[in-house]
Design a protein around this motif. Structure first.
Motif, mmCIF file in Angstrom:
data_model
loop_
_atom_site.group_PDB
_atom_site.id
_atom_site.type_symbol
_atom_site.label_atom_id
_atom_site.label_comp_id
_atom_site.label_asym_id
_atom_site.label_seq_id
_atom_site.Cartn_x
_atom_site.Cartn_y
_atom_site.Cartn_z
ATOM 1 N N PRO A 7 0.832 -1.208 0.000
ATOM 2 C CA PRO A 7 0.000 0.000 0.000
ATOM 3 C C PRO A 7 0.867 1.258 0.000
ATOM 4 O O PRO A 7 1.873 1.332 0.714
ATOM 5 C CB PRO A 7 -0.800 -0.129 1.292
ATOM 6 C CG PRO A 7 -0.899 -1.592 1.522
ATOM 7 C CD PRO A 7 0.416 -2.155 1.068
ATOM 8 N N GLY A 8 0.470 2.215 -0.820
ATOM 9 C CA GLY A 8 1.239 3.433 -0.974
ATOM 10 C C GLY A 8 2.276 3.374 -2.072
ATOM 11 O O GLY A 8 2.877 4.393 -2.427
ATOM 12 N N GLY A 9 2.484 2.199 -2.610
ATOM 13 C CA GLY A 9 3.488 2.021 -3.647
ATOM 14 C C GLY A 9 2.990 2.385 -5.034
ATOM 15 O O GLY A 9 1.861 2.843 -5.209
ATOM 16 N N SER A 10 3.871 2.156 -6.012
ATOM 17 C CA SER A 10 3.572 2.521 -7.405
ATOM 18 C C SER A 10 3.890 1.365 -8.340
ATOM 19 O O SER A 10 4.757 0.533 -8.052
ATOM 20 C CB SER A 10 4.405 3.738 -7.816
ATOM 21 O OG SER A 10 4.098 4.868 -7.032
ATOM 22 N N LEU A 11 3.193 1.354 -9.445
ATOM 23 C CA LEU A 11 3.466 0.439 -10.535
ATOM 24 C C LEU A 11 3.198 1.160 -11.842
ATOM 25 O O LEU A 11 2.366 2.076 -11.896
ATOM 26 C CB LEU A 11 2.575 -0.806 -10.481
ATOM 27 C CG LEU A 11 2.916 -1.932 -9.506
ATOM 28 C CD1 LEU A 11 1.823 -2.991 -9.548
ATOM 29 C CD2 LEU A 11 4.268 -2.542 -9.809
ATOM 30 N N ARG A 12 3.880 0.729 -12.883
ATOM 31 C CA ARG A 12 3.626 1.263 -14.219
ATOM 32 C C ARG A 12 3.280 0.098 -15.135
ATOM 33 O O ARG A 12 4.099 -0.790 -15.355
ATOM 34 C CB ARG A 12 4.847 2.004 -14.761
ATOM 35 C CG ARG A 12 4.567 2.736 -16.072
ATOM 36 C CD ARG A 12 5.841 3.175 -16.725
ATOM 37 N NE ARG A 12 5.613 4.155 -17.787
ATOM 38 C CZ ARG A 12 6.445 4.358 -18.804
ATOM 39 N NH1 ARG A 12 7.557 3.656 -18.895
ATOM 40 N NH2 ARG A 12 6.168 5.274 -19.710
#
Length: 121
Positions: A13-18
């Motif tokens: 949670p709070g992370g990023s993905l592309r």
């Protein structure tokens, strides 16, 4: 025709993905491109779309301000940058090539196979 989605995975949670979706077999630049998702046990839902020239974007309320859709017509690829992910974003994400007819009706002509995004600690 092929739409190959990639970039999914497990993120906290709070992370990023592309996410990326590489298209082939049709005239990519003539299509609106969209991202959709299907959470576990739920119906597929719209996430975001982008027009032919990258100037028109649309987002679901649930992802506004956190997700950004973009496209590179030279690479026949559409992207979805996802920031501030939360567990409710867990879903299979798919891309689609969308056509708008003269009557204003939108139809998804082609779908990708989807990539799993899991947001969990």
């Amino acid at each position: 025709v092929q739409l190959q989605a990639s970039g999914g995975g497990l993120v906290q949670p709070g992370g990023s993905l592309r996410l990326s979706c590489a298209a082939s077999g049709f005239t990519f630049r003539r299509y609106i491109m969209g991202w959709f998702r299907q959470p576990p046990g739920k119906e597929r839902e719209f996430v975001a779309s982008i027009g032919w020239s990258d100037s028109t974007t649309s987002y679901a309320d649930s992802v506004k301000g956190r997700f950004t859709i973009s496209r590179d017509n030279a690479k026949n690829t559409v992207y979805l940058q996802m920031n501030s992910l939360n567990p409710e974003d867990t879903a299979v994400y798919s891309c689609a090539a969308i056509r708008r007819d003269s009557g204003g009706t939108y139809t998804a002509d082609y779908w990708g196979q989807g990539t799993q995004v899991t947001v969990s600690s």
